[in-house]
Design a protein around this motif. Structure first.
Motif: not given
Length: 537
Positions: A152-155, A157-161, A184-192
């Protein structure tokens, strides 16, 4: 909280089941189901899981009202990857005895191993409602909560999710399979991409049907691409340009079939050098890489202008938009063979795997399944990143096309230009041997002398530095002896073998000279950093 390993806990549950049986049993057989349970436990300890399943099944057959038998069999089923059967047995154990706490642990642990921490937490809380001081459940709850917090690094309802959920739903509806993977999101705009559960070598970890691949053949059918083909444009990168046109056209279509995929693509490439502003570019001043960036921009502009000249529809897109589409294509497409035809394609989800060498996975187009697949080349533990290999490349190529570099990269190269000495008394003879005028040649040289490009670089320099006419005659004699007269197209300097100690010495001195010259024309990172530091007041 207990620090026992999962395996130790499972063995404790097997050997110390603590209840689980209803007060009344319908077992009227002379055979003792506990004996089969004990045999099952022994087989489980020896990791003979199929035999354990057989014994537990016999115990259940003799006494179907004992939750312990179902719970034990569930663990054995899980060990042989019969996950749904294992969960069903956990449910049956709870149905037989709703107070058998270890069945809740068993089910929660299986769900957690399958990458379902939210579902696992629900089951764990059900168990804790019955016995709130159960040590193994408390320990499992901590693990589940840690995984939930990490995800849950990003909520939600975050647009990326939101767009990612749309993509996965779109793929799932098409029968794509990525059940062993999670994003998995490590931060906004950074995922793996990570392993949702344990992945074993040769496991199929991704399947995307052909219907959800954007292929080069499809891209060639766009109105812009047809104009490119009709006018026979000599583009520097035709396939990337074709694929760029379909991205631009579909991205501007709100009803596009490809919208779920297009919406997850990066909106900008701030980390890719061709998009650097003037301040960013100052960090690479003095480096040969700066010229590569300028050449890349110039090449893109040349293709952009050529297409704009023949396609009115294309002119609605800016050069910046074209650059975005081209870099998207060059950094995300896969080379495939579909039904015997070589092509390139965008593959949703597959293009989100990050890079690692040596290869951890392999990908191809599966003709029988009619889709793109990725398989594991090694075991990957649950939660670990899952990687693709982008190949062995120099950091300049990684940085230019992907926007990252690799530390300790054995694929690093340096561009060295080799020129013939115009004062060489044998230059005319060398020209005759090559059947062409000597030209400057650039070699991209790696650090390992075992690489072909390094060996060809050495060979070429041998020929350039050779000053012994007898040795030159010898080389041409060997060339003639090993080549049919009708196949002779001129001597290839990059195939020159060692001919003398003197020539090898001259060649190596030239290598040193070329490297030294390049080294001292580029300021060091420390010098560039000092030049950018503000002066003290």
């Amino acid at each position: 909280v207990s620090t026992q390993s999962t395996w130790e806990i499972q063995l404790n549950i097997l050997l110390n089941p603590m209840g689980g049986k209803k007060k009344k049993s319908n077992n009227k057989s002379k055979e003792n189901p506990d004996e089969f349970k004990d045999l099952g436990n022994q087989a489980f300890i020896q990791k003979n899981f199929e035999k354990a399943i057989e014994y537990y099944s016999k115990a259940i057959e003799l006494d179907p009202e004992n939750a312990i038998y179902y719970s034990n069999r569930a663990q054995a089923l899980f060990e042989v990857d019969r996950v749904q059967d294992a969960l069903n047995d956990c449910d049956e154990a709870i149905k037989v005895n709703a107070e058998y706490i270890k069945a809740y642990y068993r089910k929660g642990a299986i769900l957690l191993e399958q990458g379902e921490p939210q579902e696992a937490l629900k089951v764990i809380n059900q168990g804790l409602a019955i016995q709130n001081d159960c040590d193994i459940l408390v320990q499992l709850k901590v693990k589940a909560q840690e995984e939930i917090d990490k995800e849950n690094v990003l909520p939600q309802d975050h647009p990326e999710i939101v767009v990612m959920n749309t993509l996965t739903n779109w793929l799932t509806e098409a029968k794509a399979d990525f059940s062993k993977l999670k994003l998995s999101y490590y931060s906004e705009n950074y995922r793996g991409v990570h392993a949702k559960c344990k992945i074993k070598i040769k496991d199929l970890i991704l399947f995307v049907p052909k219907s959800h691949l954007i292929t080069l053949e499809m891209a060639k059918q766009t109105p812009i691409s047809l104009k490119i083909i009709e006018n026979k444009l000599d583009l520097l990168s035709p396939k990337h340009s074709f694929l760029s046109t379909i991205l631009l056209l579909e991205k501007n279509n709100p009803n596009s079939f490809w919208k779920p995929y297009l919406d997850i693509l990066p909106t900008n490439f701030f980390n890719i050098p061709i998009f650097f502003n003037s301040e960013d570019l100052k960090w690479i001043e003095g480096s040969p890489f700066l010229e590569q960036v300028k050449e890349k921009v110039a090449d893109l502009k040349k293709d952009y202008d050529a297409i704009a000249e023949v396609s009115e529809e294309f002119r609605q897109y800016s050069f910046e938009e074209f650059c975005w589409a081209r870099m998207t294509a060059s950094s995300r497409i896969f080379g495939l063979n579909i039904n015997g035809q070589k092509t390139d394609a965008f593959v949703p989800f597959a293009d989100m795997l990050n890079h690692r060498r040596p290869k951890q996975t392999s990908w191809t187009y599966d003709q029988e399944r009619e889709g793109f697949i990725i398989e594991a080349l090694e075991d990957i533990e649950r939660g670990e990143p899952v990687y693709d290999s982008y190949g062995k490349k120099c950091n300049s190529r990684f940085f230019l096309n992907y926007g990252f570099i690799v530390l300790n990269n054995d694929g690093n190269e340096v561009a060295l230009k080799v020129s013939f000495d115009k004062s060489d008394p044998l230059l005319q003879r060398k020209e005759q041997m090559m059947q062409e005028s000597p030209k400057d040649k650039i070699f991209r040289v790696m650090s390992s002398v075992e690489e072909n490009n390094v060996l060809e670089f050495f060979a070429y320099l041998r020929f350039v530095e050779l000053r012994d006419q007898n040795k030159l005659v010898y080389l041409y004699g060997v060339y003639e002896a090993n080549t049919n007269s009708e196949e002779r197209e001129g001597y290839k300097p990059q195939k020159t073998p060692p001919v003398s100690i003197e020539n090898e010495t001259d060649m190596l001195k030239k290598v040193k000279q070329l490297c030294t010259c390049l080294l001292y024309t580029s300021p060091s990172p420390r010098d560039r950093q000092k030049s950018r530091m503000p002066s003290s007041a």
